[in-house]
Design a protein around this motif. Sequence first.
Motif, mmCIF file in Angstrom:
data_model
loop_
_atom_site.group_PDB
_atom_site.id
_atom_site.type_symbol
_atom_site.label_atom_id
_atom_site.label_comp_id
_atom_site.label_asym_id
_atom_site.label_seq_id
_atom_site.Cartn_x
_atom_site.Cartn_y
_atom_site.Cartn_z
ATOM 1 N N LEU B 324 0.832 -1.037 0.333
ATOM 2 C CA LEU B 324 -0.375 -0.241 0.192
ATOM 3 C C LEU B 324 0.998 1.277 0.011
ATOM 4 O O LEU B 324 0.686 2.243 -0.540
ATOM 5 C CB LEU B 324 -0.986 -0.012 1.017
ATOM 6 N N THR B 325 1.830 0.955 0.728
ATOM 7 C CA THR B 325 3.128 2.314 0.777
ATOM 8 C C THR B 325 3.678 2.259 -0.424
ATOM 9 O O THR B 325 3.538 3.410 -0.906
ATOM 10 C CB THR B 325 4.111 2.347 1.480
ATOM 11 N N ALA B 326 3.828 1.465 -1.207
ATOM 12 C CA ALA B 326 4.459 1.843 -2.451
ATOM 13 C C ALA B 326 3.682 2.306 -3.686
ATOM 14 O O ALA B 326 3.623 3.457 -4.188
ATOM 15 C CB ALA B 326 4.907 0.241 -3.221
ATOM 16 N N LYS B 328 0.649 4.308 -2.962
ATOM 17 C CA LYS B 328 0.668 5.561 -2.284
ATOM 18 C C LYS B 328 2.304 5.797 -2.943
ATOM 19 O O LYS B 328 1.442 7.355 -2.986
ATOM 20 C CB LYS B 328 0.497 5.224 -0.717
ATOM 21 N N GLY B 329 3.085 5.772 -2.666
ATOM 22 C CA GLY B 329 4.115 6.645 -2.858
ATOM 23 C C GLY B 329 3.584 6.503 -4.495
ATOM 24 O O GLY B 329 4.252 7.449 -5.037
ATOM 25 N N TYR B 330 4.034 5.730 -5.576
ATOM 26 C CA TYR B 330 4.310 5.798 -6.705
ATOM 27 C C TYR B 330 2.928 6.882 -7.672
ATOM 28 O O TYR B 330 3.205 7.761 -8.527
ATOM 29 C CB TYR B 330 4.482 4.598 -7.631
ATOM 30 N N SER B 332 1.469 9.309 -5.568
ATOM 31 C CA SER B 332 1.348 10.574 -5.608
ATOM 32 C C SER B 332 2.167 11.285 -6.789
ATOM 33 O O SER B 332 2.593 12.276 -6.655
ATOM 34 C CB SER B 332 1.566 10.617 -4.259
ATOM 35 N N MET B 333 3.656 10.457 -6.846
ATOM 36 C CA MET B 333 4.666 10.373 -7.834
ATOM 37 C C MET B 333 4.528 11.184 -9.221
ATOM 38 O O MET B 333 4.719 11.992 -9.762
ATOM 39 C CB MET B 333 5.624 10.108 -7.785
ATOM 40 N N GLU B 336 2.031 14.507 -9.310
ATOM 41 C CA GLU B 336 2.956 15.008 -8.872
ATOM 42 C C GLU B 336 3.264 15.506 -10.440
ATOM 43 O O GLU B 336 4.103 16.879 -10.150
ATOM 44 C CB GLU B 336 4.018 14.999 -7.586
ATOM 45 N N THR B 338 6.856 13.674 -11.176
ATOM 46 C CA THR B 338 8.014 12.936 -11.425
ATOM 47 C C THR B 338 8.877 12.399 -12.012
ATOM 48 O O THR B 338 10.040 12.544 -12.772
ATOM 49 C CB THR B 338 8.072 12.157 -9.819
ATOM 50 N N TYR B 339 8.028 11.776 -13.097
ATOM 51 C CA TYR B 339 8.195 11.159 -13.950
ATOM 52 C C TYR B 339 7.625 11.780 -15.184
ATOM 53 O O TYR B 339 7.227 10.993 -16.085
ATOM 54 C CB TYR B 339 7.149 9.518 -13.208
ATOM 55 N N TYR B 354 -5.824 6.734 -6.686
ATOM 56 C CA TYR B 354 -5.308 6.671 -4.898
ATOM 57 C C TYR B 354 -5.977 7.048 -4.567
ATOM 58 O O TYR B 354 -5.756 6.548 -3.109
ATOM 59 C CB TYR B 354 -4.670 8.017 -5.803
#
Lengths: 124, 540
Positions: B324-326, B328-330, B332-333, B336, B338-339, B354
Motif C-alpha cells: 500500500l505504501t508503494a 501510495k508513493g508511486y 502520488s509521484m 506530482e 516526477t515521472y 490514489y
Amino acid sequence: MAKQTTILIVEDEHILVDMYADRFRAEGWKVYTAASRDEGLKLTKQKKPDIILLDILLFDGHGIEFLQRKKQDPIIADIPVVVFSNLEDPQTKKEALELGTKEYLLKTDYTPQELVAKVKSYLK
Amino acid sequence: MLFDSVIYILLVVNALLGVAVLFRDSKQKVNQLFAGFVILVNLWIFSNFLENEPDIVGVERLGLFLRLDFALALFVFLLWFYFCKTFVQLSHSPFFDFVLGRTLLFLSGALALLSLLGSFILTDITFQDNIIAFKQGVLWPMYALLLLILTLGGLFYLLWGRIQTKQEKHILKQQQIELILLGFLLSAGNAVFINLFLQTFYTITLEISRFGLYGMTFLVGFTAYAVIRKRLLGIRIILTQLLVAVIGILLLINVFSSENSLEYTWKTFLLVTFLVAGYLLIKSVLNEIKQKEELQQTYKKLKELDEAKSEFVSIASHQLRTPLTAIKGYISMLLEGTYGKLSAKQEKPIDNIYESNERLIHLVNDLLNISRIESGRIKVEWQKAKLQEVVQSVIDELQIKTKEKKLKLSLEKPILLPSFNMDPAKIRNIVLNIIDNAIRYTAEGSITVTLSAQPENRNLPTTSALIKIQDTGEGMGQQELQHLFESFSRGRTGTKMWTEGAGLGLYIAKQFVNMHKGRIWAKSAGKGKGSTFFVQIPVQ
C-alpha cells in the motif's frame, strides 16, 4: 558551490528503496541505499550522510540494533536518523526515540513528497 | 516381634520408593539425590535399631552402631539440604555454590568421622537396662548446630521455592513443594511428639521411642509422590483422603469392639454411612479440582490464542502496508509529475486509484486499532496539548475533501482552552472519524465544529472540554442512534447512500474517548434534519 545533501536509506524492500531514492534524487540529493542493518552501518561510517532514513524490520536484524550500535560509535553517533516504518508498535517507537531518533513515522501516512518535506525540516 | 516387623516393612517401603523415583528418570540429579537420601535414611533407621539390639550385633558393637547412627544423621540431612536446593532450582553464583557445598561436605564429613572415631561428639557410652546411653562430648554443640543448619537450610529452600512458584504460577511445582513440606512437617511433628513430648512427660518403651525416627517414612513417601507424579492431586484432597481413611479405620476398629449384635449393627451402619459420605466428599472435591484445572487449561489456551492473534494482526498489518505504501508513493509521484506530466485524461483515473488506496490504508489502520483495543494492547500516551490545535489540524486536513463535495467545514468561535493532558493522536483520531463521517453523510450544506469549556461559567474551574460537531446531513432515527458506536454499524442511511467505510470509525472513536474517561454521544432531530456529535473530555 553549495554542498550536495546526502541521505542514506536503509530499507530492504527494493520497490520502496527505488521509489524514495527517485524522489530524493529529484530534489537534487545524493542518495545512498543499504538493504540491511550491517550494510547500513558500514555505509554510515564510510559516507557519513547528512541524514539517515531507517526502516525497522530489516532482513538481518532490527532497526533498533542499528540505532544502538550507531550510538556507541562516536564518529557516527551524531548523524540524525528518521525512522520510517510500517511497524506500528509503541514499544519500538519508544525505544527508537530514546536512542535519539528525530521522529518515528508510519510509511502509509506519508507520500514521498511529504517525507522529503519532513526530512528537510530536520536538516534546518 | 510386631515392632521388629514394622522396621523391616518400613525399610522395604522406603527402598521401593527410592527405586521407583530412580526408575522414573535416573539421569535427573534430583532423582539421584533422592535415591541417595533414601539409602542413607534406611541405613540410619537400621543403625538406630541395631544400637539397642545386643542379641543381634553383640554388646561390644552397640557403641559402634550408636556412633554410626549419629554419623549417618549428618549425611541424611546433608543430602536433604542438597535435594531441596536442587529441587527448587535455586542457584547462587558458581563460586558461592562451590564454597557452600564444599564447606558443608567438609564439616559433615569431619564431624561424622569424629563421631565414629573419637569422643568429641559422644562420650561415656554405656548399655544399661536394655537401653544404650551416652553423654554429650565437647563438640556436641557444633554437631547439633550443623544438623540444625542443614535441616533448616533445606526447609528454607523449600519455602523460598513455594513463594517463587506461587508468584510465577507454576502450579505443579508449587504442589510438589507443598507435598514435600507436608511430609517434612509430619515427620518432624511425629519425632517431636514421640521423642520430645512423650519421652519428657511419660515413660515410653524403646519400641515406641523408635517410632520417632520411623516417621521419616512420611518425608520419604510424600517426596517420592511429589517427584514421581506428573499430575498431583493437591494437598487438600490428599489430606481429605487421609482423614477419611483414618476415621474409617477408627470406625472399623470401633465395630470390632462391639459387645452385642445391636451395637455391632449400629456401628456397622455408622461406618458404611461414613464411608459413603466420605466417598461423595472426595468425589466432589476431585470434580472441583478437575473443573479448576480445565478452566486453567482453557485460560492458558485462550491467552496463547490471543497472543498469536495479536502477533498475526501486527505482522499482517505490516505486510499489507508495504505494498500500500508503494502504491501510495508511486501514484502520488505520478500525479506530482516526477515521472513526467500526465494528460488530463490520465489524471482522473490515477487520482481514483490514489483515493481507493487511501481507503484501504484507513481500513487496515482501523482493523489494527480494533484488534489492539480488544486485546487491551492500546495505551494512552498522555501529554499536555492544546485541544484547539489538534482540532484545527484535522479541519485543515479535511478541507480538500469538503471542498470537493462543496461543503463548508469550519471551527466556529474558537476559544482558548488551556493545555491539558490528553493523547493528541487519539483525540485527533476521534475528531477525524466524526468529521469524516459527517462529510460522508452530508450531501450539501455545512459541518460546524465548536469548542467550549465546561462548566460554561468562567468563574468556576474548567473540569472538561466539549467538542460539538454539527452537520446538515441525512440525520438519524432513534434506532440508528442506539447502535451508532458499535462496530460495523453503518445504519440504513449508510447502506442507502452506498457510502464507503466499514462502520469502524465511530466504534474506535468511542473506545478512545473511554480511554480518556470522557463521553461521546449524538443527537438528531430525525431523518433529513442533520446530526450533532458531542465529545466531552475531562481536563486533567
